[in-house]
Motif scaffolding. Sequence first.
Motif, PDB file in Angstrom:
ATOM      1  N   MET A 156      -7.727  10.330  16.858  1.00  0.00           N
ATOM      2  CA  MET A 156      -6.523  10.419  15.971  1.00  0.00           C
ATOM      3  C   MET A 156      -6.927  11.345  14.936  1.00  0.00           C
ATOM      4  O   MET A 156      -8.158  11.344  14.546  1.00  0.00           O
ATOM      5  N   ALA A 157      -5.994  11.703  14.398  1.00  0.00           N
ATOM      6  CA  ALA A 157      -6.081  12.562  13.142  1.00  0.00           C
ATOM      7  C   ALA A 157      -6.701  11.565  11.949  1.00  0.00           C
ATOM      8  O   ALA A 157      -6.777  10.436  12.027  1.00  0.00           O
ATOM      9  N   ASP A 158      -7.082  12.317  10.682  1.00  0.00           N
ATOM     10  CA  ASP A 158      -7.576  11.392   9.878  1.00  0.00           C
ATOM     11  C   ASP A 158      -6.457  10.419   9.537  1.00  0.00           C
ATOM     12  O   ASP A 158      -6.909   9.499   8.846  1.00  0.00           O
ATOM     13  N   HIS A 159      -5.260  10.948   9.274  1.00  0.00           N
ATOM     14  CA  HIS A 159      -4.124   9.869   9.090  1.00  0.00           C
ATOM     15  C   HIS A 159      -2.711  10.586   9.637  1.00  0.00           C
ATOM     16  O   HIS A 159      -2.844  11.439  10.095  1.00  0.00           O
ATOM     17  N   GLN A 160      -1.961   9.670   9.542  1.00  0.00           N
ATOM     18  CA  GLN A 160      -0.345   9.951  10.033  1.00  0.00           C
ATOM     19  C   GLN A 160       0.500   9.667   8.946  1.00  0.00           C
ATOM     20  O   GLN A 160       0.068   8.560   8.199  1.00  0.00           O
ATOM     21  N   GLU A 161       1.364  10.365   8.461  1.00  0.00           N
ATOM     22  CA  GLU A 161       2.424  10.134   7.543  1.00  0.00           C
ATOM     23  C   GLU A 161       3.828  10.368   8.049  1.00  0.00           C
ATOM     24  O   GLU A 161       4.022  11.208   8.782  1.00  0.00           O
ATOM     25  N   ALA A 162       4.664   9.683   7.494  1.00  0.00           N
ATOM     26  CA  ALA A 162       6.048  10.012   7.589  1.00  0.00           C
ATOM     27  C   ALA A 162       6.785   9.571   6.598  1.00  0.00           C
ATOM     28  O   ALA A 162       6.540   8.752   5.684  1.00  0.00           O
ATOM     29  N   THR A 217      17.519  -0.832  -9.389  1.00  0.00           N
ATOM     30  CA  THR A 217      17.632   0.193  -9.917  1.00  0.00           C
ATOM     31  C   THR A 217      18.707   0.437 -11.123  1.00  0.00           C
ATOM     32  O   THR A 217      18.637   1.372 -11.834  1.00  0.00           O
ATOM     33  N   LEU A 218      19.774  -0.363 -10.815  1.00  0.00           N
ATOM     34  CA  LEU A 218      20.836  -0.402 -11.873  1.00  0.00           C
ATOM     35  C   LEU A 218      21.555   1.014 -12.034  1.00  0.00           C
ATOM     36  O   LEU A 218      21.809   1.584 -12.833  1.00  0.00           O
ATOM     37  N   GLY A 219      21.704   1.873 -10.925  1.00  0.00           N
ATOM     38  CA  GLY A 219      22.145   3.166 -11.064  1.00  0.00           C
ATOM     39  C   GLY A 219      21.309   4.326 -11.599  1.00  0.00           C
ATOM     40  O   GLY A 219      21.753   5.304 -11.665  1.00  0.00           O
ATOM     41  N   GLN A 220      20.294   3.846 -11.775  1.00  0.00           N
ATOM     42  CA  GLN A 220      19.295   4.833 -12.400  1.00  0.00           C
ATOM     43  C   GLN A 220      18.488   5.435 -11.456  1.00  0.00           C
ATOM     44  O   GLN A 220      17.728   6.405 -11.787  1.00  0.00           O
ATOM     45  N   SER A 221      18.471   5.266 -10.126  1.00  0.00           N
ATOM     46  CA  SER A 221      17.891   5.983  -9.288  1.00  0.00           C
ATOM     47  C   SER A 221      18.817   6.251  -7.981  1.00  0.00           C
ATOM     48  O   SER A 221      19.169   5.251  -7.317  1.00  0.00           O
ATOM     49  N   PRO A 222      19.471   7.579  -7.954  1.00  0.00           N
ATOM     50  CA  PRO A 222      20.466   7.983  -6.991  1.00  0.00           C
ATOM     51  C   PRO A 222      19.976   7.780  -5.354  1.00  0.00           C
ATOM     52  O   PRO A 222      20.678   7.596  -4.605  1.00  0.00           O
ATOM     53  N   THR A 223      18.561   7.963  -5.357  1.00  0.00           N
ATOM     54  CA  THR A 223      17.886   7.745  -4.132  1.00  0.00           C
ATOM     55  C   THR A 223      16.693   7.007  -4.246  1.00  0.00           C
ATOM     56  O   THR A 223      16.174   6.843  -5.342  1.00  0.00           O
ATOM     57  N   PHE A 224      16.105   6.731  -2.767  1.00  0.00           N
ATOM     58  CA  PHE A 224      14.715   6.143  -2.896  1.00  0.00           C
ATOM     59  C   PHE A 224      14.263   6.764  -1.582  1.00  0.00           C
ATOM     60  O   PHE A 224      14.604   7.371  -0.662  1.00  0.00           O
ATOM     61  N   THR A 225      12.861   6.656  -1.862  1.00  0.00           N
ATOM     62  CA  THR A 225      11.926   7.376  -0.674  1.00  0.00           C
ATOM     63  C   THR A 225      11.145   6.222   0.006  1.00  0.00           C
ATOM     64  O   THR A 225      10.431   5.617  -0.701  1.00  0.00           O
ATOM     65  N   LEU A 226      11.094   6.339   1.372  1.00  0.00           N
ATOM     66  CA  LEU A 226      10.240   5.478   2.259  1.00  0.00           C
ATOM     67  C   LEU A 226       8.982   6.389   2.781  1.00  0.00           C
ATOM     68  O   LEU A 226       9.405   7.237   3.369  1.00  0.00           O
ATOM     69  N   ASP A 227       7.812   5.966   2.019  1.00  0.00           N
ATOM     70  CA  ASP A 227       6.633   6.520   2.685  1.00  0.00           C
ATOM     71  C   ASP A 227       5.892   5.616   3.647  1.00  0.00           C
ATOM     72  O   ASP A 227       5.861   4.504   3.658  1.00  0.00           O
ATOM     73  N   ILE A 228       5.523   6.193   4.682  1.00  0.00           N
ATOM     74  CA  ILE A 228       4.740   5.199   5.917  1.00  0.00           C
ATOM     75  C   ILE A 228       3.251   6.011   5.952  1.00  0.00           C
ATOM     76  O   ILE A 228       3.534   7.306   6.426  1.00  0.00           O
ATOM     77  N   ARG A 229       2.066   5.531   5.923  1.00  0.00           N
ATOM     78  CA  ARG A 229       0.981   6.035   6.058  1.00  0.00           C
ATOM     79  C   ARG A 229      -0.082   5.159   6.907  1.00  0.00           C
ATOM     80  O   ARG A 229      -0.061   3.936   6.730  1.00  0.00           O
ATOM     81  N   LEU A 230      -0.635   5.895   7.909  1.00  0.00           N
ATOM     82  CA  LEU A 230      -1.908   4.928   8.530  1.00  0.00           C
ATOM     83  C   LEU A 230      -2.924   5.957   8.421  1.00  0.00           C
ATOM     84  O   LEU A 230      -3.143   7.044   8.935  1.00  0.00           O
ATOM     85  N   ASP A 231      -4.022   5.350   7.926  1.00  0.00           N
ATOM     86  CA  ASP A 231      -5.296   6.033   7.848  1.00  0.00           C
ATOM     87  C   ASP A 231      -5.998   5.699   8.826  1.00  0.00           C
ATOM     88  O   ASP A 231      -5.997   4.664   9.502  1.00  0.00           O
ATOM     89  N   GLN A 232      -7.094   6.327   8.804  1.00  0.00           N
ATOM     90  CA  GLN A 232      -8.178   6.332   9.891  1.00  0.00           C
ATOM     91  C   GLN A 232      -9.155   4.925   9.833  1.00  0.00           C
ATOM     92  O   GLN A 232      -9.454   4.565  10.993  1.00  0.00           O
ATOM     93  N   GLU A 233      -8.921   4.176   8.719  1.00  0.00           N
ATOM     94  CA  GLU A 233      -9.658   2.900   8.759  1.00  0.00           C
ATOM     95  C   GLU A 233      -8.946   1.735   9.357  1.00  0.00           C
ATOM     96  O   GLU A 233      -9.262   0.810   9.193  1.00  0.00           O
ATOM     97  N   GLY A 234      -7.755   1.975   9.571  1.00  0.00           N
ATOM     98  CA  GLY A 234      -6.713   1.113  10.273  1.00  0.00           C
ATOM     99  C   GLY A 234      -5.913   0.426   8.888  1.00  0.00           C
ATOM    100  O   GLY A 234      -5.627  -0.825   9.081  1.00  0.00           O
ATOM    101  N   ARG A 235      -5.639   1.113   8.191  1.00  0.00           N
ATOM    102  CA  ARG A 235      -4.869   0.413   7.087  1.00  0.00           C
ATOM    103  C   ARG A 235      -3.495   1.201   7.053  1.00  0.00           C
ATOM    104  O   ARG A 235      -3.379   2.396   7.004  1.00  0.00           O
ATOM    105  N   LEU A 236      -2.186   0.129   7.240  1.00  0.00           N
ATOM    106  CA  LEU A 236      -0.863   0.755   7.270  1.00  0.00           C
ATOM    107  C   LEU A 236      -0.371   0.526   5.865  1.00  0.00           C
ATOM    108  O   LEU A 236      -0.526  -0.360   5.144  1.00  0.00           O
ATOM    109  N   GLU A 237       0.106   1.830   5.179  1.00  0.00           N
ATOM    110  CA  GLU A 237       0.581   1.592   3.977  1.00  0.00           C
ATOM    111  C   GLU A 237       2.199   2.215   3.828  1.00  0.00           C
ATOM    112  O   GLU A 237       2.594   3.006   4.367  1.00  0.00           O
TER     113      GLU A 237
END
Length: 142
Positions: A1-7, A59-79
């Motif tokens: 596996m690479a150091d981590h995976q991200e999406a 967010t009461l209309g103050q954030s027109p978008t949101f971003t979803l990040d998914i990270r999996l690191d080499q130590e087995g931690r999913l964020e």
Amino acid sequence: MADHQEASVTLPSAPASVPAARAYVANVLAEWGLGEGDEAADTVRLIVSELATNAVQHTLGQSPTFTLDIRLDQEGRLEIGVTDSHPRHPQRLSAAAHQDNGRGLVIIGALAAESGGEVFVTPTADGGKTVWIALPWTVPVR
């Protein structure tokens, strides 16, 4: 596996984006080896649903978008993080049993704790925040 995976995906802050975020994370998890019907995948999808719902509703209309990040690191931690541009940090509310909403962060915290994970918030450079859930990852990665 690479150091981590991200999406990552950025979605409009609209109710239709909640199921889109849930579907996106389900597809990413499947690519990484955690399939449909797995209890851990169900937990992650529920967490993403709650985080995305909070980003849309509070967010009461103050954030027109949101971003979803998914990270999996080499130590087995999913964020899993949901970033919006609203400056207010989420707060756990003690919701009454008869309320239909207000329990999202309580649910997220309980799911994270039950899985041996944690919830934390980090500020963004533009004054917003990212609400993160970190969970141990126990499935071998493809």
